[in-house]
Design a protein around this motif. Structure first.
Motif, PDB file in Angstrom:
ATOM      1  N   ASP A  10       0.855  -1.168   0.155  1.00  0.00           N
ATOM      2  CA  ASP A  10      -0.071  -0.025  -0.098  1.00  0.00           C
ATOM      3  C   ASP A  10       0.782   1.397   0.058  1.00  0.00           C
ATOM      4  OD1 ASP A  10      -2.399  -1.232   0.007  1.00  0.00           O
ATOM      5  OD2 ASP A  10      -2.449  -1.815   2.027  1.00  0.00           O
ATOM      6  N   LEU A  11       2.110   1.027   0.062  1.00  0.00           N
ATOM      7  CA  LEU A  11       2.825   2.195  -0.111  1.00  0.00           C
ATOM      8  C   LEU A  11       2.672   3.152  -1.494  1.00  0.00           C
ATOM      9  CD1 LEU A  11       6.373   0.703   1.167  1.00  0.00           C
ATOM     10  CD2 LEU A  11       4.487   2.117   2.360  1.00  0.00           C
ATOM     11  N   ARG A  12       3.041   4.392  -1.322  1.00  0.00           N
ATOM     12  CA  ARG A  12       2.327   5.226  -2.417  1.00  0.00           C
ATOM     13  C   ARG A  12       3.698   5.632  -3.438  1.00  0.00           C
ATOM     14  NH1 ARG A  12      -1.908   9.562  -0.440  1.00  0.00           N
ATOM     15  NH2 ARG A  12      -3.232   7.927   0.832  1.00  0.00           N
ATOM     16  N   LYS A  13       4.744   5.443  -2.694  1.00  0.00           N
ATOM     17  CA  LYS A  13       6.060   5.508  -3.592  1.00  0.00           C
ATOM     18  C   LYS A  13       6.748   4.240  -3.680  1.00  0.00           C
ATOM     19  CE  LYS A  13       6.857  10.429  -2.554  1.00  0.00           C
ATOM     20  NZ  LYS A  13       7.582  11.329  -1.843  1.00  0.00           N
ATOM     21  N   GLU A  14       7.360   4.017  -4.892  1.00  0.00           N
ATOM     22  CA  GLU A  14       8.235   2.870  -5.090  1.00  0.00           C
ATOM     23  C   GLU A  14       9.435   2.742  -4.029  1.00  0.00           C
ATOM     24  OE1 GLU A  14       9.215  -0.036  -8.871  1.00  0.00           O
ATOM     25  OE2 GLU A  14       8.691   2.140  -9.230  1.00  0.00           O
ATOM     26  N   GLN A  15       9.537   1.712  -3.588  1.00  0.00           N
ATOM     27  CA  GLN A  15      10.940   1.574  -2.522  1.00  0.00           C
ATOM     28  C   GLN A  15      11.747   0.415  -2.929  1.00  0.00           C
ATOM     29  OE1 GLN A  15       9.815   1.493   1.510  1.00  0.00           O
ATOM     30  NE2 GLN A  15       9.152   3.677   1.662  1.00  0.00           N
ATOM     31  N   PHE A  16      12.997   0.535  -2.806  1.00  0.00           N
ATOM     32  CA  PHE A  16      13.917  -0.522  -2.934  1.00  0.00           C
ATOM     33  C   PHE A  16      14.458  -0.891  -1.567  1.00  0.00           C
ATOM     34  CE2 PHE A  16      17.791  -2.900  -3.715  1.00  0.00           C
ATOM     35  CZ  PHE A  16      17.339  -3.591  -4.871  1.00  0.00           C
ATOM     36  N   ARG A  17      14.192  -2.167  -1.076  1.00  0.00           N
ATOM     37  CA  ARG A  17      14.909  -2.422   0.334  1.00  0.00           C
ATOM     38  C   ARG A  17      15.766  -3.577  -0.042  1.00  0.00           C
ATOM     39  NH1 ARG A  17       9.959  -1.774   4.846  1.00  0.00           N
ATOM     40  NH2 ARG A  17       9.149  -0.019   3.893  1.00  0.00           N
ATOM     41  N   VAL A  18      16.772  -4.037   0.931  1.00  0.00           N
ATOM     42  CA  VAL A  18      17.609  -4.988   1.071  1.00  0.00           C
ATOM     43  C   VAL A  18      17.415  -5.737   2.398  1.00  0.00           C
ATOM     44  CG1 VAL A  18      19.790  -3.997   1.318  1.00  0.00           C
ATOM     45  CG2 VAL A  18      19.806  -6.144   0.658  1.00  0.00           C
ATOM     46  N   LEU A  19      17.206  -7.065   2.505  1.00  0.00           N
ATOM     47  CA  LEU A  19      17.270  -7.925   3.653  1.00  0.00           C
ATOM     48  C   LEU A  19      18.689  -8.673   3.739  1.00  0.00           C
ATOM     49  CD1 LEU A  19      13.875  -9.667   3.708  1.00  0.00           C
ATOM     50  CD2 LEU A  19      14.576  -7.464   4.425  1.00  0.00           C
ATOM     51  N   LEU A  20      19.253  -8.245   4.768  1.00  0.00           N
ATOM     52  CA  LEU A  20      20.654  -8.897   5.204  1.00  0.00           C
ATOM     53  C   LEU A  20      20.518 -10.192   5.968  1.00  0.00           C
ATOM     54  CD1 LEU A  20      22.459  -5.697   5.996  1.00  0.00           C
ATOM     55  CD2 LEU A  20      22.141  -6.461   3.827  1.00  0.00           C
ATOM     56  N   LEU A  21      20.915 -11.297   5.574  1.00  0.00           N
ATOM     57  CA  LEU A  21      20.736 -12.447   5.978  1.00  0.00           C
ATOM     58  C   LEU A  21      21.857 -13.239   6.586  1.00  0.00           C
ATOM     59  CD1 LEU A  21      18.085 -13.959   3.591  1.00  0.00           C
ATOM     60  CD2 LEU A  21      17.503 -12.526   5.687  1.00  0.00           C
ATOM     61  N   ASP A  22      21.877 -13.828   7.769  1.00  0.00           N
ATOM     62  CA  ASP A  22      23.052 -14.612   8.043  1.00  0.00           C
ATOM     63  C   ASP A  22      23.081 -15.909   7.505  1.00  0.00           C
ATOM     64  OD1 ASP A  22      21.105 -16.240   9.508  1.00  0.00           O
ATOM     65  OD2 ASP A  22      21.653 -15.374  11.446  1.00  0.00           O
ATOM     66  N   THR A  23      23.811 -16.888   7.863  1.00  0.00           N
ATOM     67  CA  THR A  23      23.972 -18.356   7.291  1.00  0.00           C
ATOM     68  C   THR A  23      22.798 -19.346   7.603  1.00  0.00           C
ATOM     69  OG1 THR A  23      25.187 -19.135   9.352  1.00  0.00           O
ATOM     70  CG2 THR A  23      26.399 -18.329   7.348  1.00  0.00           C
ATOM     71  N   LYS A  24      21.826 -18.800   8.442  1.00  0.00           N
ATOM     72  CA  LYS A  24      20.723 -19.423   8.586  1.00  0.00           C
ATOM     73  C   LYS A  24      19.537 -18.965   8.128  1.00  0.00           C
ATOM     74  CE  LYS A  24      22.359 -21.862  12.962  1.00  0.00           C
ATOM     75  NZ  LYS A  24      22.385 -22.224  14.368  1.00  0.00           N
ATOM     76  N   ASN A  25      19.548 -17.818   7.274  1.00  0.00           N
ATOM     77  CA  ASN A  25      18.566 -17.059   6.534  1.00  0.00           C
ATOM     78  C   ASN A  25      17.844 -16.313   7.647  1.00  0.00           C
ATOM     79  OD1 ASN A  25      19.479 -18.060   4.193  1.00  0.00           O
ATOM     80  ND2 ASN A  25      17.771 -19.668   3.930  1.00  0.00           N
ATOM     81  N   LYS A  26      18.472 -15.977   8.749  1.00  0.00           N
ATOM     82  CA  LYS A  26      17.674 -15.044   9.536  1.00  0.00           C
ATOM     83  C   LYS A  26      18.276 -13.807   9.159  1.00  0.00           C
ATOM     84  CE  LYS A  26      17.224 -14.130  14.703  1.00  0.00           C
ATOM     85  NZ  LYS A  26      17.665 -14.493  15.874  1.00  0.00           N
ATOM     86  N   ILE A  27      16.953 -12.809   9.681  1.00  0.00           N
ATOM     87  CA  ILE A  27      17.248 -11.322   9.130  1.00  0.00           C
ATOM     88  C   ILE A  27      18.335 -10.623  10.182  1.00  0.00           C
ATOM     89  CG2 ILE A  27      16.381  -9.263   8.625  1.00  0.00           C
ATOM     90  CD1 ILE A  27      13.656 -10.318   8.089  1.00  0.00           C
ATOM     91  N   ILE A  28      19.321 -10.194   9.577  1.00  0.00           N
ATOM     92  CA  ILE A  28      20.298  -9.505  10.366  1.00  0.00           C
ATOM     93  C   ILE A  28      19.674  -8.032  10.371  1.00  0.00           C
ATOM     94  CG2 ILE A  28      22.668  -8.450  10.585  1.00  0.00           C
ATOM     95  CD1 ILE A  28      23.456 -10.872   8.945  1.00  0.00           C
ATOM     96  N   LYS A  29      19.474  -7.522   9.308  1.00  0.00           N
ATOM     97  CA  LYS A  29      18.705  -5.936   9.226  1.00  0.00           C
ATOM     98  C   LYS A  29      18.271  -5.756   7.843  1.00  0.00           C
ATOM     99  CE  LYS A  29      21.056  -1.387   9.894  1.00  0.00           C
ATOM    100  NZ  LYS A  29      21.962  -0.419   9.825  1.00  0.00           N
ATOM    101  N   GLU A  30      17.360  -4.837   7.863  1.00  0.00           N
ATOM    102  CA  GLU A  30      16.581  -4.330   6.744  1.00  0.00           C
ATOM    103  C   GLU A  30      17.107  -2.912   6.422  1.00  0.00           C
ATOM    104  OE1 GLU A  30      12.205  -2.737   5.726  1.00  0.00           O
ATOM    105  OE2 GLU A  30      12.319  -4.688   6.974  1.00  0.00           O
ATOM    106  N   GLU A  31      17.610  -2.672   5.061  1.00  0.00           N
ATOM    107  CA  GLU A  31      17.989  -1.606   4.637  1.00  0.00           C
ATOM    108  C   GLU A  31      17.148  -1.031   3.538  1.00  0.00           C
ATOM    109  OE1 GLU A  31      20.530   0.495   5.654  1.00  0.00           O
ATOM    110  OE2 GLU A  31      21.608  -0.793   6.887  1.00  0.00           O
ATOM    111  N   LEU A  32      16.726   0.410   3.655  1.00  0.00           N
ATOM    112  CA  LEU A  32      15.953   1.168   2.743  1.00  0.00           C
ATOM    113  C   LEU A  32      16.930   1.735   1.647  1.00  0.00           C
ATOM    114  CD1 LEU A  32      13.449   2.243   1.429  1.00  0.00           C
ATOM    115  CD2 LEU A  32      13.371   3.840   2.963  1.00  0.00           C
TER     116      LEU A  32
END
Length: 225
Positions: A136-158
């Motif tokens: 539902d965001l009105r503007k297009e965004q590009f984000r990257v999910l940083l994952l560890d070796t177990k595919n757990k999220i370390i951080k999300e970056e806009l």
């Protein structure tokens, strides 16, 4: 047309302060818990007060009903702009700011909850978490999910916000947080405000360039959703 503009509709309305305690939204929240309240009642708690209209007292609950009607329930309020709220009778800067802030906090809390997920087993799980946040965001965004070796999220970056193209999403801007965060792999996320899920030529080109850059530094690109 506002409900408030219908003569006599609210003539018999009584101030919430004069209601039985068991019927007042704030008191109900403490007695029963927030999950037992309607969207209208929760919104009324945020509004706190109503306003006067042509000599009649409009309660916070009445105002909450009007807002939900105007924006077609919560979906229309998720990314509401302050200016849109200010166009409604009874909504000043203080109320508009409070509502916008509340929905932004809710969005951030949802993102934190997603970030605490143990791991993602497949792209479908990632999509199920992030589609409600991004769709539902009105503007297009590009984000990257940083994952560890177990595919757990370390951080999300806009990375960028606006029309997605190769000049806005440069590999360097995406690589830097991944390297700093010691990511083992990454997932790219971006939304289409138009609602069309099909990747554009720019989407395909950006993905190709990013995959090539991440391959050089040994970080796996798991998907672009």
């Amino acid at each position: 047309m506002y409900l408030f503009d219908n003569p006599g509709v609210f003539l018999k309305r009584t101030s919430i302060k004069r209601w039985p305690e068991t019927e007042r939204p704030r008191e109900k929240l403490f007695m029963l818990g927030p999950d037992k309240l309607s969207n209208c009642e929760l919104l009324a708690i945020l509004l706190q007060t109503g306003f006067k209209h042509e000599g009649n007292s409009i309660s916070a609950l009445d105002l909450a009903k009007e807002i939900l009607i105007e924006f077609e329930e919560l979906k229309g309020l998720i990314n509401v702009l302050p200016s849109e709220l200010l166009s409604l009778k009874g909504i000043g800067k203080a109320k508009a700011a409070k509502l916008v802030a509340a929905f932004e906090l809710g969005r951030r809390a949802a993102a934190l909850k997603n970030g605490n997920c143990k791991s993602f087993k497949c792209s479908e799980e990632v999509a199920s978490y992030y589609i409600p946040i991004l769709k539902d965001l009105r503007k297009e965004q590009f984000r990257v999910l940083l994952l560890d070796t177990k595919n757990k999220i370390i951080k999300e970056e806009l990375i960028s916000q606006g029309s997605l193209n190769s000049s806005l999403v440069h590999p360097r801007e995406v690589l830097n947080p991944a390297i700093r965060g010691s990511a083992a792999s990454v997932i790219f996320l971006h939304n289409h405000p138009s609602g069309d899920p099909e990747p554009s030529m720019d989407d395909i080109e950006i993905t190709r360039r990013l995959c090539k850059s991440f391959d050089i530094v040994g970080i796996n690109v798991l998907d672009h959703i």
